[in-house]
Design a protein around this motif. Structure first.
Motif, mmCIF file in Angstrom:
data_model
loop_
_atom_site.group_PDB
_atom_site.id
_atom_site.type_symbol
_atom_site.label_atom_id
_atom_site.label_comp_id
_atom_site.label_asym_id
_atom_site.label_seq_id
_atom_site.Cartn_x
_atom_site.Cartn_y
_atom_site.Cartn_z
ATOM 1 N N VAL A 177 3.508 5.524 -4.464
ATOM 2 C CA VAL A 177 4.154 4.263 -4.841
ATOM 3 C C VAL A 177 3.173 3.417 -5.637
ATOM 4 O O VAL A 177 2.001 3.288 -5.278
ATOM 5 N N GLY A 178 3.671 2.833 -6.706
ATOM 6 C CA GLY A 178 2.829 1.948 -7.508
ATOM 7 C C GLY A 178 3.634 1.290 -8.608
ATOM 8 O O GLY A 178 4.744 1.713 -8.919
ATOM 9 N N GLY A 179 3.063 0.254 -9.177
ATOM 10 C CA GLY A 179 3.723 -0.394 -10.298
ATOM 11 C C GLY A 179 3.536 0.421 -11.569
ATOM 12 O O GLY A 179 2.790 1.413 -11.604
ATOM 13 N N GLN A 180 4.250 0.014 -12.611
ATOM 14 C CA GLN A 180 4.093 0.696 -13.893
ATOM 15 C C GLN A 180 2.656 0.564 -14.395
ATOM 16 O O GLN A 180 2.041 -0.491 -14.261
ATOM 17 N N SER A 181 2.143 1.667 -14.938
ATOM 18 C CA SER A 181 0.780 1.707 -15.496
ATOM 19 C C SER A 181 -0.284 1.454 -14.441
ATOM 20 O O SER A 181 -1.373 0.951 -14.745
ATOM 21 N N THR A 190 -2.865 0.969 -6.501
ATOM 22 C CA THR A 190 -3.071 -0.366 -7.063
ATOM 23 C C THR A 190 -4.267 -0.328 -8.015
ATOM 24 O O THR A 190 -5.336 0.183 -7.651
ATOM 25 N N PRO A 191 -4.149 -0.854 -9.229
ATOM 26 C CA PRO A 191 -5.304 -0.907 -10.145
ATOM 27 C C PRO A 191 -6.347 -1.892 -9.628
ATOM 28 O O PRO A 191 -6.006 -2.987 -9.154
ATOM 29 N N ALA A 192 -7.608 -1.505 -9.723
ATOM 30 C CA ALA A 192 -8.678 -2.382 -9.238
ATOM 31 C C ALA A 192 -8.819 -3.626 -10.095
ATOM 32 O O ALA A 192 -9.352 -4.642 -9.627
ATOM 33 N N ASN A 193 -8.361 -3.548 -11.353
ATOM 34 C CA ASN A 193 -8.496 -4.720 -12.234
ATOM 35 C C ASN A 193 -7.279 -5.636 -12.144
ATOM 36 O O ASN A 193 -6.999 -6.424 -13.030
ATOM 37 N N GLN A 194 -6.533 -5.513 -11.048
ATOM 38 C CA GLN A 194 -5.374 -6.381 -10.803
ATOM 39 C C GLN A 194 -5.560 -7.045 -9.445
ATOM 40 O O GLN A 194 -6.110 -6.454 -8.514
ATOM 41 N N ASP A 195 -5.091 -8.282 -9.335
ATOM 42 C CA ASP A 195 -5.195 -9.000 -8.065
ATOM 43 C C ASP A 195 -4.361 -8.270 -7.012
ATOM 44 O O ASP A 195 -3.169 -8.024 -7.192
ATOM 45 N N LEU A 196 -4.991 -7.932 -5.892
ATOM 46 C CA LEU A 196 -4.306 -7.189 -4.833
ATOM 47 C C LEU A 196 -3.108 -7.963 -4.276
ATOM 48 O O LEU A 196 -2.128 -7.374 -3.824
ATOM 49 N N ALA A 201 2.961 -2.250 -4.809
ATOM 50 C CA ALA A 201 2.830 -1.143 -3.857
ATOM 51 C C ALA A 201 2.402 -1.648 -2.491
ATOM 52 O O ALA A 201 2.945 -1.245 -1.454
ATOM 53 N N VAL A 202 1.412 -2.561 -2.468
ATOM 54 C CA VAL A 202 0.939 -3.119 -1.200
ATOM 55 C C VAL A 202 2.037 -3.948 -0.543
ATOM 56 O O VAL A 202 2.243 -3.890 0.679
ATOM 57 N N LYS A 203 2.750 -4.730 -1.345
ATOM 58 C CA LYS A 203 3.819 -5.593 -0.804
ATOM 59 C C LYS A 203 4.897 -4.755 -0.113
ATOM 60 O O LYS A 203 5.279 -5.033 1.033
ATOM 61 N N LEU A 204 5.405 -3.710 -0.795
ATOM 62 C CA LEU A 204 6.452 -2.882 -0.197
ATOM 63 C C LEU A 204 5.929 -2.118 1.016
ATOM 64 O O LEU A 204 6.631 -1.984 2.025
ATOM 65 N N SER A 205 4.715 -1.611 0.925
ATOM 66 C CA SER A 205 4.139 -0.851 2.037
ATOM 67 C C SER A 205 4.029 -1.711 3.281
ATOM 68 O O SER A 205 4.323 -1.274 4.396
ATOM 69 N N ARG A 206 3.599 -2.958 3.085
ATOM 70 C CA ARG A 206 3.459 -3.863 4.229
ATOM 71 C C ARG A 206 4.812 -4.151 4.871
ATOM 72 O O ARG A 206 4.909 -4.270 6.101
ATOM 73 N N GLU A 207 5.866 -4.225 4.055
ATOM 74 C CA GLU A 207 7.198 -4.536 4.591
ATOM 75 C C GLU A 207 7.741 -3.385 5.436
ATOM 76 O O GLU A 207 8.351 -3.615 6.484
ATOM 77 N N VAL A 208 7.544 -2.142 4.995
ATOM 78 C CA VAL A 208 8.129 -1.003 5.733
ATOM 79 C C VAL A 208 7.155 -0.425 6.761
ATOM 80 O O VAL A 208 7.567 0.285 7.677
#
Length: 604
Positions: free
Chosen positions: A43-47, A184-190, A195-202
């Motif tokens: 699971v992850g966002g585009q790019s 999750t890309p390291a150069n993006q704010d976590l 991916a983290v948001k959906l994972s935390r929900e389920v």
């Protein structure tokens, strides 16, 4: 002792077989075997680097690339570890038995298969593509690559695509046996990571989530991701893993995955920030970490999986018993099968007549209600009215008057009166015939073994109804004879009970007791004689014959049929045949899975 490869390889083989049979979303009340086995959803966002992570784990460049939404259908990727030295190859479920050794063609086929379902637009589809890769350079894993999560629809996509992708992703990662590889890309704010948001929900406890940080080499100078990788800013139950993907320049230069893995290893080993974590970073470590965790999950869930398999086997065997086993091809065996099916029908038909099943009581109702009511309604009062008696007697005498008693007129009067009984007699025959036909229809429907053979059902119904028609004809002849017998020979005593003085009959002022007595006499013939003899004739000619020889003529015809004709009688409903084949294949799969599990000595 079971090795990691044997455990996960076993699961992979079972999942592969489930995939071939389509047993990953079945219609059983039980969860499917596929659903009971663990898998990993990416699971992850585009790019976000999802494709690069998968290719690093596989060690091959095989996924489509581009801007926007590239993954538009789920890709179920099964990795099978083979012996060293064997050639790598890939297989698609939709192209069985075709091996791909050129992975650039694999990429092209993924794109083309996506377009076959979604078209060349940017539409998405939940229908998965199934791909298996066999290689000595992989670990046994099942990975599911899902479309990248997006917040905005691009040109050519409906606004609903954002919600559709999220719904699709959730449908996979909500399953309790699904591990989540949150990219999750390291150069993006976590904090903004989809991916983290959906994972935390389920998975709020983080038991099923593995965090992966990509693009560590693209972070701004002077910054690092140690707070995440060391579990301080967003702790998970499993350690975060850092990945360094191939750069776009590397991809353009066709740098192979082996060289890319070496560069990744060198990056972590020589990094002042991540050097102390180097042994727990990189795509190779990630693959081994997932395999090790899958091994522990499989070990802990083997009892439950075994229980599911055994329950599924019982359910499938029960369904196969209900559907019936495949028909033999031998003519003798086919004839035996047909005769057994006929006997099953005949047994149920007799149970209806004898009271084991409902329906036979309707025949008794014909004799106890319908026949007596019809006899009571016969118009003897009109037939024996003075006007009709005078008319019949006068016509019987012709131009010569009777001398003593109008015997010829009486005989004609009696004969025509007795003919009234023909109607109730025929109606009784027809009513019982209708009941028997209905019982034949119901008996065929209640013979479970016959349901799979519509042609044989029709033949048995036709033969049984043809026999019932013959029985009805015989019954009508017999009951008509009974009616005719009543007027064939009239005794002296019978005449003595009839009025002798036609003048009294014709005198409207004379007492009418004789008239009523004469009418009552005819009614007693119906109520005391024909009311009992008609049922006897009907039961003897129709009911008893139906019990004794309903299919005798059909049996005789069967003996003359050749093998091809017998096979046509056992021609099954195509949908039922397909259902049986599916059940048989699934049963074989589950039994094979049980045997494989039993053959492994599990470590404790």
């Amino acid at each position: 002792m079971a090795t990691m490869e044997s455990l996960i390889g076993l699961v992979n083989r079972i999942q592969r077989a489930c995939t071939v049979l389509g047993d990953y979303g079945g219609d059983s009340a039980l969860p499917t075997l596929w659903e009971a086995l663990p898998s990993v959803a990416v699971v992850g966002g585009q790019s976000s680097g999802k494709s690069s992570v998968l290719e690093s784990i596989v060690g091959r460049d095989f996924l489509p690339r581009g801007s926007g939404i590239v993954t538009r259908r789920p890709l179920v990727l099964q990795l099978h570890k083979t012996e060293p030295g064997l050639q790598e190859y890939a297989e698609f479920l939709h192209l069985p038995k075709k091996k791909f050794t050129d992975f650039s063609i694999v990429r092209k086929e993924i794109q083309e298969e996506t377009d076959r379902v979604t078209g060349k637009s940017k539409q998405i589809s939940p229908v998965p593509i199934h791909l298996s890769i066999y290689s000595p350079n992989v670990v046994n894993l099942t990975l599911i690559d899902l479309p990248g999560i997006t917040k905005v629809a691009v040109e050519g996509q409906p606004e609903s695509v954002v919600l559709e992708i999220e719904t699709m992703v959730r449908s996979y990662i909500e399953k309790p046996n699904c591990l989540i590889l949150a990219i999750t890309p390291a150069n993006q704010d976590l904090a903004t990571s989809d991916a983290v948001k959906l994972s935390r929900e389920v998975d709020p406890t983080g038991e099923r989530t593995f965090g992966v940080l990509t693009k560590l080499d693209l972070m701004d100078k002077g910054t690092n991701a140690l707070d995440i990788l060391e579990g301080r800013s967003y702790p998970l139950q499993h350690p975060w893993v850092g990945i360094v993907n191939r750069s776009q320049a590397d991809i353009n230069k066709n740098v192979d995955m082996i060289a890319a893995r070496r560069r990744e290893h060198e990056f972590f080993a020589t990094s002042p920030d991540y050097g102390h974590l180097a042994t727990k970073m990189g795509s190779e470590y990630l693959a081994k970490l997932l395999s090790k965790h899958l091994e522990s999950i499989i070990k802990s869930r083997i009892p439950g999986i075994t229980s599911l398999i055994n329950r599924s086997i019982d359910e499938l065997e029960s369904e196969l018993d209900h559907l019936g086993r495949p028909v033999a091809v031998d003519a003798g065996a086919q004839l035996y099968t047909i005769l057994e099916l006929c006997r099953s029908f005949d047994r149920i038909f007799k149970e209806h007549l004898d009271g084991g099943r409902p329906g036979g009581d309707r025949i008794y109702g014909v004799f106890d209600n319908q026949l007596p009511a019809a006899l009571r309604k016969l118009p003897f009062d009109r037939h024996l009215s003075p006007q009709n008696v005078r008319k019949v007697v006068s016509e019987a005498d012709g131009y010569q008057p009777h001398l003593i008693a109008p015997e010829q007129g009486y005989r004609r009067l009696i004969d025509s009166a007795l003919n009234y009984f023909r109607g109730p007699a025929e109606a009784s025959v027809d009513a019982v015939h209708f009941v028997l036909k209905e019982l034949v229809r119901r008996s065929i429907g209640e013979t479970q073994e016959l349901k799979r053979f519509p042609t044989l059902q029709s033949e048995i119904a036709a033969a049984a109804n043809e026999a019932l028609e013959r029985f009805r004809d015989d019954s009508k002849k017999t009951t008509m004879r009974l009616v005719e017998m009543e007027s064939s020979y009239l005794t002296v005593d019978f005449f003595r009970k009839l009025p002798q003085d036609m003048e009294r009959v014709g005198n409207p002022t004379a007492p009418s007791a004789a008239d009523r007595y004469t009418e009552g006499h005819f009614r007693r013939i119906g109520s005391n004689t024909l009311k009992n003899t008609i049922p006897k004739a009907v039961v003897h000619c129709q009911v008893k014959e139906a019990k004794r020889s309903l299919l005798d003529h059909f049996y005789a015809q069967l003996g003359k049929k050749e093998g091809k004709q017998l096979a046509q009688l056992l021609d099954e409903d195509p949908m039922l045949m397909e259902r049986r084949q599916q059940c048989a294949k699934r049963l074989e799969l589950y039994k094979s899975a049980r045997d494989e599990i039993d053959s492994v000595s599990w470590t404790r």
